[in-house]
Design an enzyme around this catalytic site. Structure first.
Site, PDB file in Angstrom:
ATOM      1  N   GLU A 168       3.793   6.437   0.566  1.00 32.76           N
ATOM      2  CA  GLU A 168       3.612   5.445  -0.497  1.00 32.76           C
ATOM      3  C   GLU A 168       4.989   4.972  -0.937  1.00 32.76           C
ATOM      4  OE1 GLU A 168       1.217   6.736  -3.912  1.00 32.76           O
ATOM      5  OE2 GLU A 168       2.461   5.489  -5.214  1.00 32.76           O
ATOM      6  N   GLU A 173       7.400  -0.272 -10.793  1.00 35.34           N
ATOM      7  CA  GLU A 173       6.509   0.621 -11.539  1.00 35.34           C
ATOM      8  C   GLU A 173       7.148   1.044 -12.854  1.00 35.34           C
ATOM      9  OE1 GLU A 173       5.257   4.237  -9.554  1.00 35.34           O
ATOM     10  OE2 GLU A 173       3.330   4.185 -10.595  1.00 35.34           O
TER      11      GLU A 173
END
Ligand SMILES: *[C@@H]1O[C@H](CO)[C@@H](O)[C@H](O)[C@H]1NC(C)=O
Ligand SMILES: *[C@@H]1O[C@H](CO)[C@@H](O)[C@H](O)[C@H]1NC(C)=O
Length: 349
Positions: A168, A173
């Site tokens: 990932e 974020e």
């Protein structure tokens, strides 16, 4: 071993240290000098009509712990386009694209900012996933706005099959009142994928955790915090947004850049990017300390905004946000700025 090495270095004469510095890696060690070509370009209506994007099903959202409400009817936006490619979209989420009369078009993914949610209830997350998957390349998002505010958890990321084995990559974020972008890799095969902290002049950001190995019960991954407050939330939006770029290069590693609107490289605007000319990235995960092809493959791109959830909810009390995360959820007016406004997402190879 690393600290011992530093200690030894510190007692060497200055001239030798200068000599060692002289043999620092060449500027191209973090990226191959190559001009990339456009492979896929997602913009405006293409986000939905091109058959390239699907909405995650509600059951999938539940599996991942994403919150949603199931109470309100569809929004009244004329450009609403949540019917195409939609296997089970929450009709209560505002997702639409608009094409202006000029050449530019904007895709907006907004959290519902009109419905009241009962105390303790949940508000829909927004999540879209590319149908295509990729192993390597240059991934770019140009956005003019990103979701902001307490209880929001926006992210632009890529993910492989059978998490954590396919890996990932979190390009954008952060949560709540965070002011800088946090970039993270998650690897699944072994403990052998780490950030090379000996080469800290290869990136401008600050390492928060260096081991990328992730499991269901220990999933922090290896993170680097961008030093620039225009890289996230209000700072990003006030700068007119900008560009986030991930260069996934099998042989050298993963590099990530953020450019505020006024600093976007012209070769990228011209769709002929040569990232080796872009200067030091904010994050770099060297292939010297991580087997890229072993840990990262067949990634789909995801753009989402989670409300509360494990991270924004779990860390809420340590943020500068007032009250409880669930109190925020009830009041729709907290979500008027909780939207992505995206000029384009592009993949170059
Ligand atoms: C969501 O709404 C539909 C239609 O009103 C209903 O059939 C379904 O049971 C609801 N799902 C949940 C989880 O409440
Ligand atoms: C990266 O390596 C994988 C595995 O060898 C390969 O399938 C993929 O095509 C490579 N990516 C690029 C952009 O060359």
């Amino acid at each position: 071993m690393h600290s011992l090495y530093k200690f030894c270095l510190s007692i060497l004469p200055l001239t030798i240290r200068v000599g060692a510095r002289y043999h620092a890696p060449s500027p191209y060690s973090r990226t191959t000098a190559k001009t990339y070509s456009i492979k896929d370009f997602y913009s405006g209506e293409d986000f939905f009509n091109g058959g390239n994007v699907i909405f995650q099903s509600k059951s999938d959202a539940q599996d991942k712990g994403l919150a949603y409400v199931n109470s309100t009817s569809d929004n009244d936006n004329d450009n609403d386009n949540d019917n195409d490619n939609d296997n089970d979209n929450g009709s209560d989420t505002n997702i639409y694209s608009s094409s202006s009369s000029s050449s530019s078009s904007l895709t907006v993914f907004a959290i519902d900012s009109t419905s009241t949610v009962a105390a303790g209830g949940s508000r829909d997350a927004v999540r879209i996933t590319s149908q295509k998957s990729y192993t390597g390349g240059l991934f770019v998002m140009d956005a003019s706005k990103m979701p902001v505010g307490c209880s929001t958890w926006p992210s632009f990321w890529t993910v492989g099959p059978d998490w954590p084995y396919g890996g990932e990559i979190d390009i954008v974020e952060g949560i709540n009142d965070q002011t800088k972008n946090q970039m993270t890799l998650h690897s699944g095969t072994s403990n052998a994928c780490t950030i090379d902290t000996d080469d800290s002049d290869e990136y401008t950001g600050t390492v928060l955790a260096s081991n990328c190995y992730s499991t269901e019960s220990s999933d922090a991954g290896c993170s680097i915090m961008d030093p620039d407050t225009t890289s996230f939330a209000y700072g990003f939006n006030n700068a007119g947004g900008g560009v986030f770029a991930l260069l996934w290069d099998n042989s050298t590693g993963m590099s990530m850049w953020h450019f505020a609107r006024s600093d976007i490289p012209s070769d990228l605007t011209d769709q002929a990017p040569t990232p080796s000319t872009w200067g030091t990235p904010s994050g770099f995960w060297s292939a010297k300390t991580c087997d890229i092809t072993d840990n990262f493959y067949d990634h789909q791109m995801v753009i989402d905004t989670t409300i509360c959830g494990n991270w924004a909810g779990g860390a809420y009390s340590q943020s500068g946000c007032s009250g409880k995360c669930t109190d925020m959820v009830a009041d729709a007016s907290n979500y008027v700025d909780a939207y992505w406004a995206i000029n384009y997402v592009a993949v170059f190879q």
